[in-house]
Design a protein around this motif. Structure first.
Motif, PDB file in Angstrom:
ATOM      1  N   PHE A 226     -11.282 -10.318  -4.701  1.00 35.05           N
ATOM      2  CA  PHE A 226     -10.575 -10.789  -4.511  1.00 35.05           C
ATOM      3  C   PHE A 226      -9.822 -10.100  -5.494  1.00 35.05           C
ATOM      4  CE2 PHE A 226     -11.852 -15.856  -3.373  1.00 35.05           C
ATOM      5  CZ  PHE A 226     -12.648 -14.859  -2.620  1.00 35.05           C
ATOM      6  N   SER A 227      -9.952  -9.927  -6.598  1.00 35.44           N
ATOM      7  CA  SER A 227      -9.039  -9.011  -7.115  1.00 35.44           C
ATOM      8  C   SER A 227      -9.064  -7.739  -6.818  1.00 35.44           C
ATOM      9  CB  SER A 227      -9.385  -8.875  -9.037  1.00 35.44           C
ATOM     10  OG  SER A 227      -9.671 -10.027  -9.838  1.00 35.44           O
ATOM     11  N   ILE A 228      -9.238  -7.116  -6.199  1.00 35.18           N
ATOM     12  CA  ILE A 228      -9.258  -6.160  -5.400  1.00 35.18           C
ATOM     13  C   ILE A 228      -8.784  -5.687  -4.409  1.00 35.18           C
ATOM     14  CG2 ILE A 228     -11.037  -4.173  -4.700  1.00 35.18           C
ATOM     15  CD1 ILE A 228     -13.161  -4.254  -5.855  1.00 35.18           C
ATOM     16  N   LEU A 229      -8.686  -6.867  -3.786  1.00 33.70           N
ATOM     17  CA  LEU A 229      -7.851  -7.036  -2.755  1.00 33.70           C
ATOM     18  C   LEU A 229      -6.254  -7.825  -3.271  1.00 33.70           C
ATOM     19  CD1 LEU A 229      -8.338  -7.226  -0.034  1.00 33.70           C
ATOM     20  CD2 LEU A 229      -8.782  -9.485   0.254  1.00 33.70           C
ATOM     21  N   ALA A 230      -6.897  -7.968  -4.384  1.00 31.56           N
ATOM     22  CA  ALA A 230      -5.144  -8.617  -4.769  1.00 31.56           C
ATOM     23  C   ALA A 230      -4.146  -7.378  -5.068  1.00 31.56           C
ATOM     24  CB  ALA A 230      -5.261  -9.690  -5.582  1.00 31.56           C
ATOM     25  N   VAL A 231      -5.194  -6.712  -5.766  1.00 29.38           N
ATOM     26  CA  VAL A 231      -3.961  -5.395  -6.091  1.00 29.38           C
ATOM     27  C   VAL A 231      -4.302  -4.593  -5.419  1.00 29.38           C
ATOM     28  CG1 VAL A 231      -5.011  -5.872  -8.954  1.00 29.38           C
ATOM     29  CG2 VAL A 231      -6.173  -4.155  -7.060  1.00 29.38           C
ATOM     30  N   SER A 232      -4.799  -4.535  -4.072  1.00 29.93           N
ATOM     31  CA  SER A 232      -4.740  -3.265  -3.199  1.00 29.93           C
ATOM     32  C   SER A 232      -4.105  -3.816  -1.862  1.00 29.93           C
ATOM     33  CB  SER A 232      -6.389  -2.559  -2.381  1.00 29.93           C
ATOM     34  OG  SER A 232      -7.074  -2.469  -3.080  1.00 29.93           O
ATOM     35  N   SER A 233      -3.455  -5.206  -1.685  1.00 32.16           N
ATOM     36  CA  SER A 233      -2.662  -5.555  -0.760  1.00 32.16           C
ATOM     37  C   SER A 233      -1.065  -5.041  -2.227  1.00 32.16           C
ATOM     38  CB  SER A 233      -2.185  -7.057  -1.371  1.00 32.16           C
ATOM     39  OG  SER A 233      -3.433  -7.736  -0.140  1.00 32.16           O
ATOM     40  N   CYS A 234      -0.939  -5.147  -3.030  1.00 36.49           N
ATOM     41  CA  CYS A 234      -0.207  -4.807  -3.877  1.00 36.49           C
ATOM     42  C   CYS A 234       1.156  -3.322  -3.584  1.00 36.49           C
ATOM     43  CB  CYS A 234      -0.305  -5.038  -5.491  1.00 36.49           C
ATOM     44  SG  CYS A 234       0.509  -6.711  -5.769  1.00 36.49           S
ATOM     45  N   ALA A 235      -0.139  -2.478  -3.634  1.00 33.88           N
ATOM     46  CA  ALA A 235      -0.319  -1.123  -4.003  1.00 33.88           C
ATOM     47  C   ALA A 235      -0.101  -0.315  -2.537  1.00 33.88           C
ATOM     48  CB  ALA A 235      -2.005  -0.528  -4.171  1.00 33.88           C
ATOM     49  N   LEU A 236      -0.313  -1.694  -0.815  1.00 38.78           N
ATOM     50  CA  LEU A 236      -0.181  -1.185   0.318  1.00 38.78           C
ATOM     51  C   LEU A 236       1.578  -1.211  -0.190  1.00 38.78           C
ATOM     52  CD1 LEU A 236      -0.371  -0.216   2.547  1.00 38.78           C
ATOM     53  CD2 LEU A 236      -1.059  -2.782   3.118  1.00 38.78           C
ATOM     54  N   VAL A 237       1.892  -1.947  -0.217  1.00 39.07           N
ATOM     55  CA  VAL A 237       2.667  -2.642  -0.058  1.00 39.07           C
ATOM     56  C   VAL A 237       4.405  -1.592  -0.903  1.00 39.07           C
ATOM     57  CG1 VAL A 237       5.165  -4.432  -0.540  1.00 39.07           C
ATOM     58  CG2 VAL A 237       3.100  -5.046   0.483  1.00 39.07           C
ATOM     59  N   LEU A 238       3.848  -1.528  -2.235  1.00 40.24           N
ATOM     60  CA  LEU A 238       4.341  -0.432  -3.321  1.00 40.24           C
ATOM     61  C   LEU A 238       4.730   1.084  -2.234  1.00 40.24           C
ATOM     62  CD1 LEU A 238       3.792  -1.432  -6.798  1.00 40.24           C
ATOM     63  CD2 LEU A 238       5.473  -2.479  -5.474  1.00 40.24           C
TER      64      LEU A 238
END
Length: 257
Positions: A226-238
């Protein structure tokens, strides 16, 4: 315990070397154009892990040293992603810009977890946790940036047509590149969806072999996923925002192609 997972010895060393040779040979014979990159990545991985094994014992004893190592990881990840996204050697400023999608969310999450007492304030806990998150964000950033730029290049006529209708440069670009960049989240999604069915993660197996209950190991693995999914989602948006706003040089170049 090591024998339970894999037997450490000369045979394993030979298997490691042969695997690297096979990967390089297959990339060469398949005319992928990446055989040199595969060989160099294999050598780098061996050297870097060897050095890490030597210094990790010292790093984990001091939180300040661990924080410094995390900063180095973030810088290397940002430099790597910047090179992938821009498809050339990045400048220091460009690599610094990529720190936002690559490392910002990961560092914030780790800091919150340490402050809340969920994650022990020790190098042995901070370094691997931050490394896993930064690595996931780096992969997503590289994929999202490349897909976004490729889509803008292939569909630049649509961007120009939208601008001619009075739509802003930013919204015209985002309309074209957002959906393409979103595919960068697929690896993290698939990893989360198939855990326990297709893959048995190393963290889960390691904890069970170390004496933890399967339930505790499962909770720990969920935290990782879930941590990977969260930071990956942020990385995608940014990353998509950086491309859409033409913040990176390649974005500006793509706009004027």
């Amino acid at each position: 315990m090591s024998d339970t997972v894999i037997r450490i010895g000369p045979a394993l060393a030979v298997a490691v070397v042969l695997s690297a040779i096979a990967a390089t040979a297959i990339a060469y014979l398949g005319r992928t154009g990446h055989h040199r990159a595969v060989a160099w990545a294999s050598v780098r991985a061996a050297v870097q892990l060897g050095l890490l094994a030597l210094v990790l014992g010292v790093l984990v004893q001091h939180l300040w040293a661990s924080a410094g190592f995390v900063a180095i990881m973030a810088l290397v990840a940002a430099w790597t992603s910047a090179g992938r996204v821009l498809d050339r050697r990045p400048t220091v400023g460009e690599a610094a810009t990529m720190l936002l999608p690559v490392a910002a969310a990961s560092i914030v999450v780790v800091a919150i977890l340490v402050a809340a007492g969920v994650l022990p304030s020790t190098g042995l806990a901070v370094i691997p946790s931050a490394g896993i998150m930064i690595g996931g964000a780096m992969n997503t950033t590289s994929l999202a940036g490349r897909r976004a730029f490729d889509e803008l290049s292939a569909r630049r006529g649509e961007v120009e047509a939208a601008m001619s209708l009075g739509i802003s440069d930013y919204h015209s670009r985002m309309e074209v590149c957002r959906s393409a960049a979103a595919t960068a989240l697929v690896p993290a999604l698939d990893q989360t969806r198939t855990v326990g069915l297709v893959t048995i993660p190393g963290a889960f197996v390691g904890m069970v072999l170390g004496g933890a209950s399967p339930a505790d190991a499962a909770v720990m693995q969920l935290f990782v996923l879930f941590s990977i999914l969260a930071v990956s989602s942020c990385a995608l948006v940014l990353t998509t925002e950086l491309v859409g706003r033409a913040t990176l040089p390649r974005a500006a170049e793509a706009r004027h192609v």
